[in-house]
Design a protein around this motif. Structure first.
Motif, PDB file in Angstrom:
ATOM      1  N   SER A  27      49.001  39.477  52.649  1.00 55.65           N
ATOM      2  CA  SER A  27      48.500  40.858  52.675  1.00 55.65           C
ATOM      3  C   SER A  27      47.242  40.971  53.523  1.00 55.65           C
ATOM      4  CB  SER A  27      48.222  41.345  51.245  1.00 55.65           C
ATOM      5  OG  SER A  27      49.323  41.125  50.402  1.00 55.65           O
ATOM      6  N   LYS A  28      47.241  40.324  54.670  1.00 56.54           N
ATOM      7  CA  LYS A  28      46.054  40.277  55.514  1.00 56.54           C
ATOM      8  C   LYS A  28      45.625  41.655  56.002  1.00 56.54           C
ATOM      9  CE  LYS A  28      45.927  35.746  55.380  1.00 56.54           C
ATOM     10  NZ  LYS A  28      44.928  35.068  54.519  1.00 56.54           N
ATOM     11  N   GLU A  29      46.602  42.584  56.139  1.00 57.98           N
ATOM     12  CA  GLU A  29      46.288  43.907  56.665  1.00 57.98           C
ATOM     13  C   GLU A  29      45.778  44.870  55.602  1.00 57.98           C
ATOM     14  OE1 GLU A  29      49.237  42.388  56.010  1.00 57.98           O
ATOM     15  OE2 GLU A  29      50.815  43.591  56.981  1.00 57.98           O
ATOM     16  N   ALA A  30      45.630  44.397  54.364  1.00 56.90           N
ATOM     17  CA  ALA A  30      45.233  45.266  53.253  1.00 56.90           C
ATOM     18  C   ALA A  30      43.902  44.841  52.662  1.00 56.90           C
ATOM     19  CB  ALA A  30      46.308  45.257  52.172  1.00 56.90           C
ATOM     20  N   ASP A  31      43.241  45.792  52.025  1.00 57.90           N
ATOM     21  CA  ASP A  31      42.100  45.481  51.167  1.00 57.90           C
ATOM     22  C   ASP A  31      42.648  45.153  49.782  1.00 57.90           C
ATOM     23  OD1 ASP A  31      40.164  46.045  53.152  1.00 57.90           O
ATOM     24  OD2 ASP A  31      40.333  48.189  52.723  1.00 57.90           O
ATOM     25  N   LEU A  32      42.135  44.108  49.156  1.00 51.24           N
ATOM     26  CA  LEU A  32      42.656  43.642  47.877  1.00 51.24           C
ATOM     27  C   LEU A  32      41.670  43.936  46.747  1.00 51.24           C
ATOM     28  CD1 LEU A  32      44.086  40.157  48.922  1.00 51.24           C
ATOM     29  CD2 LEU A  32      45.202  42.404  48.992  1.00 51.24           C
ATOM     30  N   TYR A  33      42.199  44.492  45.665  1.00 52.73           N
ATOM     31  CA  TYR A  33      41.383  44.848  44.505  1.00 52.73           C
ATOM     32  C   TYR A  33      42.052  44.354  43.226  1.00 52.73           C
ATOM     33  CZ  TYR A  33      38.971  48.281  47.503  1.00 52.73           C
ATOM     34  OH  TYR A  33      38.255  48.896  48.497  1.00 52.73           O
ATOM     35  N   VAL A  34      41.231  44.000  42.254  1.00 57.83           N
ATOM     36  CA  VAL A  34      41.690  43.803  40.890  1.00 57.83           C
ATOM     37  C   VAL A  34      40.882  44.740  40.011  1.00 57.83           C
ATOM     38  CG1 VAL A  34      41.719  42.262  38.897  1.00 57.83           C
ATOM     39  CG2 VAL A  34      42.504  41.432  41.113  1.00 57.83           C
ATOM     40  N   ILE A  35      41.598  45.616  39.296  1.00 55.36           N
ATOM     41  CA  ILE A  35      40.967  46.446  38.270  1.00 55.36           C
ATOM     42  C   ILE A  35      41.113  45.695  36.957  1.00 55.36           C
ATOM     43  CG2 ILE A  35      41.022  48.643  37.050  1.00 55.36           C
ATOM     44  CD1 ILE A  35      42.347  49.872  39.531  1.00 55.36           C
ATOM     45  N   ASP A  36      40.011  45.378  36.336  1.00 57.76           N
ATOM     46  CA  ASP A  36      40.059  44.598  35.096  1.00 57.76           C
ATOM     47  C   ASP A  36      39.798  45.500  33.890  1.00 57.76           C
ATOM     48  OD1 ASP A  36      40.117  41.720  33.945  1.00 57.76           O
ATOM     49  OD2 ASP A  36      38.405  42.694  32.978  1.00 57.76           O
ATOM     50  N   ASN A  37      40.737  45.470  32.954  1.00 64.11           N
ATOM     51  CA  ASN A  37      40.666  46.303  31.748  1.00 64.11           C
ATOM     52  C   ASN A  37      39.907  45.605  30.629  1.00 64.11           C
ATOM     53  OD1 ASN A  37      41.717  48.881  32.045  1.00 64.11           O
ATOM     54  ND2 ASN A  37      43.815  48.318  31.538  1.00 64.11           N
ATOM     55  N   ALA A  38      38.648  45.243  30.932  1.00 64.22           N
ATOM     56  CA  ALA A  38      37.765  44.633  29.923  1.00 64.22           C
ATOM     57  C   ALA A  38      38.368  43.365  29.337  1.00 64.22           C
ATOM     58  CB  ALA A  38      37.432  45.637  28.821  1.00 64.22           C
ATOM     59  N   SER A  39      38.792  42.462  30.202  1.00 67.99           N
ATOM     60  CA  SER A  39      39.373  41.194  29.757  1.00 67.99           C
ATOM     61  C   SER A  39      38.357  40.370  28.976  1.00 67.99           C
ATOM     62  CB  SER A  39      39.869  40.384  30.959  1.00 67.99           C
ATOM     63  OG  SER A  39      40.971  41.001  31.567  1.00 67.99           O
ATOM     64  N   THR A  40      38.871  39.605  28.028  1.00 66.49           N
ATOM     65  CA  THR A  40      38.011  38.698  27.260  1.00 66.49           C
ATOM     66  C   THR A  40      38.279  37.243  27.624  1.00 66.49           C
ATOM     67  OG1 THR A  40      39.625  38.724  25.442  1.00 66.49           O
ATOM     68  CG2 THR A  40      37.791  40.291  25.317  1.00 66.49           C
ATOM     69  N   ASP A  41      39.193  37.006  28.569  1.00 65.17           N
ATOM     70  CA  ASP A  41      39.422  35.637  29.033  1.00 65.17           C
ATOM     71  C   ASP A  41      38.522  35.379  30.244  1.00 65.17           C
ATOM     72  OD1 ASP A  41      40.606  37.003  31.118  1.00 65.17           O
ATOM     73  OD2 ASP A  41      42.590  36.090  30.889  1.00 65.17           O
ATOM     74  N   GLU A  42      38.859  34.397  31.055  1.00 61.99           N
ATOM     75  CA  GLU A  42      38.013  34.011  32.185  1.00 61.99           C
ATOM     76  C   GLU A  42      38.471  34.633  33.504  1.00 61.99           C
ATOM     77  OE1 GLU A  42      35.195  32.205  31.834  1.00 61.99           O
ATOM     78  OE2 GLU A  42      35.635  32.437  29.680  1.00 61.99           O
ATOM     79  N   SER A  43      39.163  35.742  33.441  1.00 59.37           N
ATOM     80  CA  SER A  43      39.704  36.370  34.651  1.00 59.37           C
ATOM     81  C   SER A  43      38.630  36.650  35.693  1.00 59.37           C
ATOM     82  CB  SER A  43      40.422  37.681  34.302  1.00 59.37           C
ATOM     83  OG  SER A  43      41.582  37.460  33.556  1.00 59.37           O
ATOM     84  N   ILE A  44      37.544  37.276  35.279  1.00 62.52           N
ATOM     85  CA  ILE A  44      36.506  37.662  36.233  1.00 62.52           C
ATOM     86  C   ILE A  44      35.873  36.431  36.874  1.00 62.52           C
ATOM     87  CG2 ILE A  44      34.307  38.856  36.521  1.00 62.52           C
ATOM     88  CD1 ILE A  44      36.686  40.696  36.045  1.00 62.52           C
ATOM     89  N   ALA A  45      35.526  35.457  36.070  1.00 60.04           N
ATOM     90  CA  ALA A  45      34.920  34.235  36.602  1.00 60.04           C
ATOM     91  C   ALA A  45      35.878  33.529  37.564  1.00 60.04           C
ATOM     92  CB  ALA A  45      34.535  33.302  35.455  1.00 60.04           C
TER      93      ALA A  45
END
Length: 324
Positions: A27-45
């Motif tokens: 997906s080199k031609e796109a901007d990539l986003y993750v919307i996080d729904n207040a995860s309590t695991d280590e997703s953000i890290a």
């Protein structure tokens, strides 16, 4: 024309580990986003450490699919949104055809790629397959999937074709149209909100299409298993809400009345199979429909799409006539 590929995540670090590499690679031609729904695991890290190029938008609560995307997309500027489940593997050049189609055909506002099974890559995937439809009573089905009957991909749907709904597992939508529709109906929480969105779009004259020129593989059932009573509850409840909101004037009462009878038959069938929790899920769905009837009735916006179905009853055609 720029595109944002947007993944909604809730405690899905294991899915991001498995599926995000393909998205980043192809997906080199796109901007990539993750919307996080207040995860309590280590997703953000995990994202911050291994994928710093992916932009993170953090919601304050687990808003579900509908509100989760509505809240997160407020912070993303792009001409085209691609809403992508966290359990989808994308393929080389998967963005090329959608971008070309959007650039050349202004009447197309929502677009779904071919969605196949991650586990059995020769088969279509339950959620979306080769484009979605509903029958007169709001039961959804797809080219490539009727209820639990899944087709093998033998090239039978190699086309670009107008459809009724695009799968929430992976679909593209013009930002301008998403904004006009005011996004997903947040009262759905999850399940069938994409069908409602597509129906509302068509009530306003926008077109929904499928293209076989883009292909992805969906794991499916990563959040709720297909036979989960909670999933059955949400699907039956939200389907009734959707019919009430979108059926043309003069049709909604008779269609919903017959639909609820069919739901009752489904509940009896579950009961005879010993699936008592599924029967109870349908009962709860109907109770919720009665409870919030007035609320959803007031959401009607003079729906005018008369030809919303091509099959009167997919239940009758599939289980009784065995025609599809």
């Amino acid at each position: 024309m720029n595109i944002a590929v947007v993944i909604l995540n809730w405690n899905g670090m294991h899915l991001l580990e498995q599926f995000l590499p393909s998205v980043v690679t192809y997906s080199k031609e796109a901007d990539l986003y993750v919307i996080d729904n207040a995860s309590t695991d280590e997703s953000i890290a995990f994202l911050q450490k291994y994928y710093p190029q992916v932009r993170i938008i953090q919601n304050t609560h687990n808003y579900g699919y509908a509100k989760g995307y509505n809240e997160g997309l407020k912070h993303i500027s792009a001409d085209i949104y691609c809403l992508l489940n966290s359990d989808v593997q994308v393929t080389p050049h998967w963005l090329e055809a959608p971008m070309t189609i959007f650039g050349q055909q202004s009447q197309i506002s929502i677009l779904q790629p071919k969605i196949k099974s991650y586990r059995q890559k020769n088969l279509f995937e339950y959620a979306g397959a080769a484009g979605g439809y509903i029958d007169k009573y709001g039961y959804p089905y797809c080219r490539g999937r009727i209820f639990d009957a899944i087709e093998e991909d033998k090239g039978q749907y190699e086309d670009n074709k107008e459809i009724f709904w695009a799968s929430g597992a992976c679909f593209f939508i013009r930002k301008s149209v998403f904004d006009i529709l005011q996004g997903f109906d947040e009262d759905f929480f999850a399940h069938q909100e994409e069908i409602d969105l597509c129906w509302r779009a068509q009530n306003k004259g926008y077109k929904v299409y499928y293209t076989s020129q883009s292909q992805v593989y969906h794991l499916g059932g990563a959040t709720l298993n297909e036979g989960s009573p909670k999933k059955i509850y949400l699907n039956f409840r939200n389907s009734l809400f959707m019919l009430l909101k979108n059926l043309p004037k003069g049709k909604w009462f008779s269609v919903i009345f017959l639909r609820m009878i069919l739901d009752g038959i489904a509940g009896i069938r579950f009961f005879l199979q010993g699936k008592i929790s599924n029967t109870w899920a349908i009962i709860r769905a109907h109770v919720s429909f009665y409870r919030y009837f007035c609320h959803f009735y007031h959401k009607r916006e003079n729906p005018s799409l008369e030809n919303y179905y091509s099959i009167s009853s997919v239940v009758y055609q599939h289980f009784i006539k065995h025609n599809i």
